[in-house]
Design an enzyme around this catalytic site. Sequence first.
Site, short mmCIF file in Angstrom:
data_model
loop_
_atom_site.label_atom_id
_atom_site.label_comp_id
_atom_site.label_asym_id
_atom_site.label_seq_id
_atom_site.Cartn_x
_atom_site.Cartn_y
_atom_site.Cartn_z
N ASN A 9 -10.24 15.80 -43.11
CA ASN A 9 -9.89 15.28 -41.79
C ASN A 9 -11.17 14.70 -41.19
OD1 ASN A 9 -9.11 14.79 -39.17
ND2 ASN A 9 -9.07 16.95 -38.56
N LYS A 11 -11.54 13.12 -38.47
CA LYS A 11 -11.57 13.11 -37.00
C LYS A 11 -12.03 11.73 -36.51
CE LYS A 11 -12.53 17.99 -37.34
NZ LYS A 11 -12.76 19.22 -36.66
N HIS A 94 -2.84 19.07 -34.87
CA HIS A 94 -4.19 19.62 -35.07
C HIS A 94 -4.64 20.29 -33.78
CE1 HIS A 94 -8.52 19.80 -35.65
NE2 HIS A 94 -8.26 19.75 -36.96
N GLU A 96 -7.25 20.21 -32.16
CA GLU A 96 -7.93 19.33 -31.19
C GLU A 96 -6.91 18.50 -30.40
OE1 GLU A 96 -10.66 17.66 -34.03
OE2 GLU A 96 -11.60 19.62 -34.19
N GLU A 166 -5.18 27.08 -39.32
CA GLU A 166 -6.55 26.81 -38.91
C GLU A 166 -6.88 27.64 -37.66
OE1 GLU A 166 -7.95 22.79 -40.47
OE2 GLU A 166 -6.90 22.39 -38.60
N GLY A 172 -15.10 23.89 -37.13
CA GLY A 172 -16.34 23.23 -36.75
C GLY A 172 -17.41 24.18 -36.24
N SER A 212 -14.08 25.52 -41.27
CA SER A 212 -15.40 25.63 -41.89
C SER A 212 -15.33 25.87 -43.40
CB SER A 212 -16.24 26.70 -41.20
OG SER A 212 -16.43 26.36 -39.84
#
Length: 248
Positions: A9, A11, A94, A96, A166, A172, A212
């Site tokens: 991904n 991003k 996702h 985010e 996730e 991250g 991660s």
Amino acid sequence: MRKPIIAGNWKMNKTIDEGLAFIDDIKARVKDTDVEVMLFVPYTLLKTMKDYTKGSNIIIGSQNVYFEDQGAFTGEISPLMLKDVGIKHTLVGHSERRQYFNETDEIVNKKILKAIEHEIDVIVCVGEKLEEREAHREAEVVRTQIAGAFKNVEADVLNRIVVAYEPIWAIGTGKTASSKDANDMIAFIRSEIEKLYNEDISEEMRILYGGSVNPSNIEDLMNQDDIDGGLVGGASLKADQFVDLVNF
Ligand code: PEP
């Protein structure tokens, strides 16, 4: 037998030139894998990268899709537009998107239904926040996300859907869930899918871990019974690391 997936991904990273250079760098090094190789790239790269990877085993997908075909939805992307440039895969929900763009379980569900209607395969992301895990509420949170995501999704389209677990606190941050914790939660998701559908479907559904993931933890994660692959952010931006993940 569930085919493993390594999905990057990107991003909001990379220009077209950088994306094409990445493909030049990895193409020959990932071609002999049994793993399904996917890259979810920014909209501006979709068509060029899709065309550039034609005939290879690298699947290019979108990071998002809207739940309407067309209309006054400034800034959104329609499944028809994705199809128009040959894209057949998308991420949905996702963390985010949930966190910064207020995507609810209801929106996630509408996006899944719309993508599937247009024969676009989906990786749907679920996962708890740190405070929810600390309060031991992770199972409840993920159960609600799964039930919301799969509402009115018919059993006969489930082969088009992959789940990515996730945990938000691991995305991250450099903190990975232990392989056992990740596997336990993925086994839990599988049991929720079984309750919603049946055992055969839950056994066939591919469920990835994300948070991660990097070349030093991928083998341990992939050795777990229920983990079918990784959705990878940071480490998917570097060609060498991505190749190592695919060839774990
Ligand atoms: C992600 O973007 O889905 C992700 C898991 O990011 P990272 O690998 O950087 O934690």
